[in-house]
Design a protein around this motif. Structure first.
Motif, PDB file in Angstrom:
ATOM      1  N   GLU A  97       0.828  -1.212   0.000  1.00 41.68           N
ATOM      2  CA  GLU A  97       0.000   0.000   0.000  1.00 41.68           C
ATOM      3  C   GLU A  97       0.859   1.258   0.000  1.00 41.68           C
ATOM      4  N   LEU A  98       1.958   1.236   0.717  1.00 35.42           N
ATOM      5  CA  LEU A  98       2.849   2.402   0.714  1.00 35.42           C
ATOM      6  C   LEU A  98       3.474   2.598  -0.660  1.00 35.42           C
ATOM      7  N   LEU A  99       3.833   1.495  -1.319  1.00 33.83           N
ATOM      8  CA  LEU A  99       4.357   1.591  -2.681  1.00 33.83           C
ATOM      9  C   LEU A  99       3.285   2.118  -3.635  1.00 33.83           C
ATOM     10  N   ALA A 100       2.067   1.652  -3.460  1.00 34.53           N
ATOM     11  CA  ALA A 100       0.972   2.121  -4.311  1.00 34.53           C
ATOM     12  C   ALA A 100       0.772   3.620  -4.146  1.00 34.53           C
ATOM     13  N   LEU A 101       0.852   4.087  -2.915  1.00 32.00           N
ATOM     14  CA  LEU A 101       0.640   5.507  -2.647  1.00 32.00           C
ATOM     15  C   LEU A 101       1.680   6.382  -3.332  1.00 32.00           C
ATOM     16  N   ASP A 102       2.896   5.874  -3.502  1.00 34.50           N
ATOM     17  CA  ASP A 102       3.954   6.653  -4.166  1.00 34.50           C
ATOM     18  C   ASP A 102       3.505   7.189  -5.518  1.00 34.50           C
ATOM     19  N   HIS A 141     -16.761  -2.847   4.420  1.00 34.50           N
ATOM     20  CA  HIS A 141     -16.806  -2.407   3.023  1.00 34.50           C
ATOM     21  C   HIS A 141     -16.357  -0.953   2.877  1.00 34.50           C
ATOM     22  N   LEU A 142     -16.668  -0.110   3.842  1.00 35.70           N
ATOM     23  CA  LEU A 142     -16.186   1.272   3.811  1.00 35.70           C
ATOM     24  C   LEU A 142     -14.661   1.301   3.913  1.00 35.70           C
ATOM     25  N   ASP A 143     -14.122   0.516   4.835  1.00 35.16           N
ATOM     26  CA  ASP A 143     -12.673   0.451   5.013  1.00 35.16           C
ATOM     27  C   ASP A 143     -12.004  -0.058   3.741  1.00 35.16           C
ATOM     28  N   ASN A 144     -12.574  -1.101   3.154  1.00 34.86           N
ATOM     29  CA  ASN A 144     -12.013  -1.681   1.942  1.00 34.86           C
ATOM     30  C   ASN A 144     -12.068  -0.700   0.779  1.00 34.86           C
ATOM     31  N   MET A 145     -13.156   0.051   0.686  1.00 31.22           N
ATOM     32  CA  MET A 145     -13.297   1.052  -0.368  1.00 31.22           C
ATOM     33  C   MET A 145     -12.198   2.111  -0.257  1.00 31.22           C
ATOM     34  N   PHE A 146     -11.906   2.527   0.964  1.00 34.56           N
ATOM     35  CA  PHE A 146     -10.866   3.534   1.171  1.00 34.56           C
ATOM     36  C   PHE A 146      -9.506   3.016   0.703  1.00 34.56           C
ATOM     37  N   HIS A 147      -9.141   1.827   1.137  1.00 35.78           N
ATOM     38  CA  HIS A 147      -7.815   1.305   0.814  1.00 35.78           C
ATOM     39  C   HIS A 147      -7.698   0.917  -0.662  1.00 35.78           C
ATOM     40  N   ASN A 148      -8.818   0.587  -1.274  1.00 36.59           N
ATOM     41  CA  ASN A 148      -8.787   0.292  -2.712  1.00 36.59           C
ATOM     42  C   ASN A 148      -8.442   1.514  -3.548  1.00 36.59           C
ATOM     43  N   LEU A 149      -8.648   2.702  -2.984  1.00 40.16           N
ATOM     44  CA  LEU A 149      -8.288   3.929  -3.708  1.00 40.16           C
ATOM     45  C   LEU A 149      -6.825   3.910  -4.146  1.00 40.16           C
ATOM     46  N   PHE A 150      -5.950   3.485  -3.245  1.00 41.74           N
ATOM     47  CA  PHE A 150      -4.519   3.483  -3.557  1.00 41.74           C
ATOM     48  C   PHE A 150      -4.206   2.474  -4.654  1.00 41.74           C
ATOM     49  N   ILE A 151      -4.897   1.329  -4.588  1.00 38.63           N
ATOM     50  CA  ILE A 151      -4.646   0.277  -5.561  1.00 38.63           C
ATOM     51  C   ILE A 151      -5.198   0.675  -6.932  1.00 38.63           C
ATOM     52  N   LEU A 198      -3.677  13.698   1.439  1.00 38.71           N
ATOM     53  CA  LEU A 198      -3.794  13.460  -0.003  1.00 38.71           C
ATOM     54  C   LEU A 198      -4.227  14.731  -0.727  1.00 38.71           C
ATOM     55  N   GLU A 199      -5.157  15.450  -0.154  1.00 35.23           N
ATOM     56  CA  GLU A 199      -5.620  16.694  -0.775  1.00 35.23           C
ATOM     57  C   GLU A 199      -4.512  17.735  -0.835  1.00 35.23           C
ATOM     58  N   ALA A 200      -3.623  17.705   0.162  1.00 22.75           N
ATOM     59  CA  ALA A 200      -2.499  18.641   0.197  1.00 22.75           C
ATOM     60  C   ALA A 200      -1.320  18.159  -0.647  1.00 22.75           C
ATOM     61  N   LYS A 201      -1.448  16.957  -1.247  1.00 22.51           N
ATOM     62  CA  LYS A 201      -0.366  16.345  -2.027  1.00 22.51           C
ATOM     63  C   LYS A 201       0.916  16.197  -1.195  1.00 22.51           C
ATOM     64  N   ASP A 202       0.723  15.939   0.101  1.00 23.25           N
ATOM     65  CA  ASP A 202       1.852  15.798   1.024  1.00 23.25           C
ATOM     66  C   ASP A 202       2.172  14.310   1.148  1.00 23.25           C
ATOM     67  N   LEU A 203       3.025  13.815   0.256  1.00 25.68           N
ATOM     68  CA  LEU A 203       3.319  12.383   0.218  1.00 25.68           C
ATOM     69  C   LEU A 203       3.958  11.869   1.505  1.00 25.68           C
ATOM     70  N   PRO A 204       4.993  12.527   2.053  1.00 29.06           N
ATOM     71  CA  PRO A 204       5.586  11.997   3.290  1.00 29.06           C
ATOM     72  C   PRO A 204       4.576  11.884   4.428  1.00 29.06           C
ATOM     73  N   LEU A 210      -0.668   6.672   6.757  1.00 27.19           N
ATOM     74  CA  LEU A 210      -1.148   5.382   6.267  1.00 27.19           C
ATOM     75  C   LEU A 210      -0.457   4.237   6.986  1.00 27.19           C
ATOM     76  N   GLN A 211       0.846   4.327   7.152  1.00 29.75           N
ATOM     77  CA  GLN A 211       1.564   3.262   7.852  1.00 29.75           C
ATOM     78  C   GLN A 211       1.097   3.146   9.300  1.00 29.75           C
ATOM     79  N   ALA A 212       0.931   4.284   9.969  1.00 26.97           N
ATOM     80  CA  ALA A 212       0.462   4.259  11.357  1.00 26.97           C
ATOM     81  C   ALA A 212      -0.939   3.644  11.444  1.00 26.97           C
ATOM     82  N   HIS A 213      -1.775   3.982  10.486  1.00 31.57           N
ATOM     83  CA  HIS A 213      -3.137   3.439  10.466  1.00 31.57           C
ATOM     84  C   HIS A 213      -3.130   1.928  10.266  1.00 31.57           C
TER      85      HIS A 213
END
Length: 233
Positions: A97-102, A141-151, A198-204, A210-213
């Protein structure tokens, strides 16, 4: 083996083996067929009103995906995921997921993020008013929908191929966690913080959150698995 009603022919172009495979996988991932249960070809064939041959093919496919193990002369055992298994799966999930977010972070549209924020804010408000209004299946399903965004938005097609299998392996554990714990509010607030980044485009910051979550999510699942009586191996 506990089952829920199922009707063949929902998707007409599927073969009977595909129907049996989808039925069994749905039953396993939803927990209606439990880990440790023994499945017999005849029982499934009777439920679906088909012959044993497509059921046998479906079980072979599930065995190749490590969902079940054939027991000579006794049926097919639904594999049990141990805490160690779940830990290893989560470690892989976090990395992917972290790689996907890159690459995904630059592909989110303002509308994408606005829509998912609205979905979570509405669900959060409903939950605060009446916790019983949101069943565990909806939370998952809400949680899965959120994480599928990155994928869905990553340009790494290998991640898009690998993640569905990872998600399937943790589905039942996540459902159990939502059933056994009161963590939807915390999870939702964490999701909304990630959306801010994500809205701020702040990748770090997005990757840190995301990792903490995900690490927190594993801890919640770990504790739920302990409570449900699973033994560490």
């Amino acid at each position: 083996m506990t089952t829920i009603p199922y009707r063949l022919g929902k998707i007409k172009h599927r073969s009977l083996a595909d129907e049996a495979y989808c039925y069994l996988k749905e039953q396993i991932l939803s927990g209606h067929i439990r880990q440790g249960d023994v499945i017999t070809e005849q029982t499934v064939a009777d439920i679906l009103h088909i012959s044993r041959t497509p059921v046998k093919n479906a079980l072979s496919r599930l065995e190749s995906e490590n969902f079940v193990t054939t027991l000579s002369g006794r049926g097919t055992l639904v594999n049990v995921l141990s805490i160690a298994d779940m830990r290893d799966i989560y470690n892989v999930r976090i990395v992917l997921e972290l790689l996907a977010l890159d690459t995904a972070i630059n592909h989110f549209s303002a509308r994408d993020l606005e829509e998912i924020r609205r979905v979570f804010v509405d669900a959060y408000n409903d939950y605060k008013k009446d916790k019983s209004s949101l069943p565990a299946e909806d939370m998952y399903h809400l949680d899965n929908m959120f994480h599928n965004l990155f994928i869905e938005h990553t340009s790494n097609h290998y991640i898009r191929k690998l993640m569905p299998s990872i998600s399937e392996r943790i589905q039942l554990g996540q459902l159990q966690a939502y059933i056994m714990t009161d963590t939807f509010e915390t999870s939702t607030l964490q999701h909304l913080e990630i959306i801010d980044a994500l809205e701020a485009k702040d990748l770090p910051e997005a990757k840190r959150l995301l990792q903490a979550h995900l690490e927190w999510s594993y801890k919640v699942m770990f504790e739920a698995m302990i409570k449900s009586g699973k033994k560490k191996v």
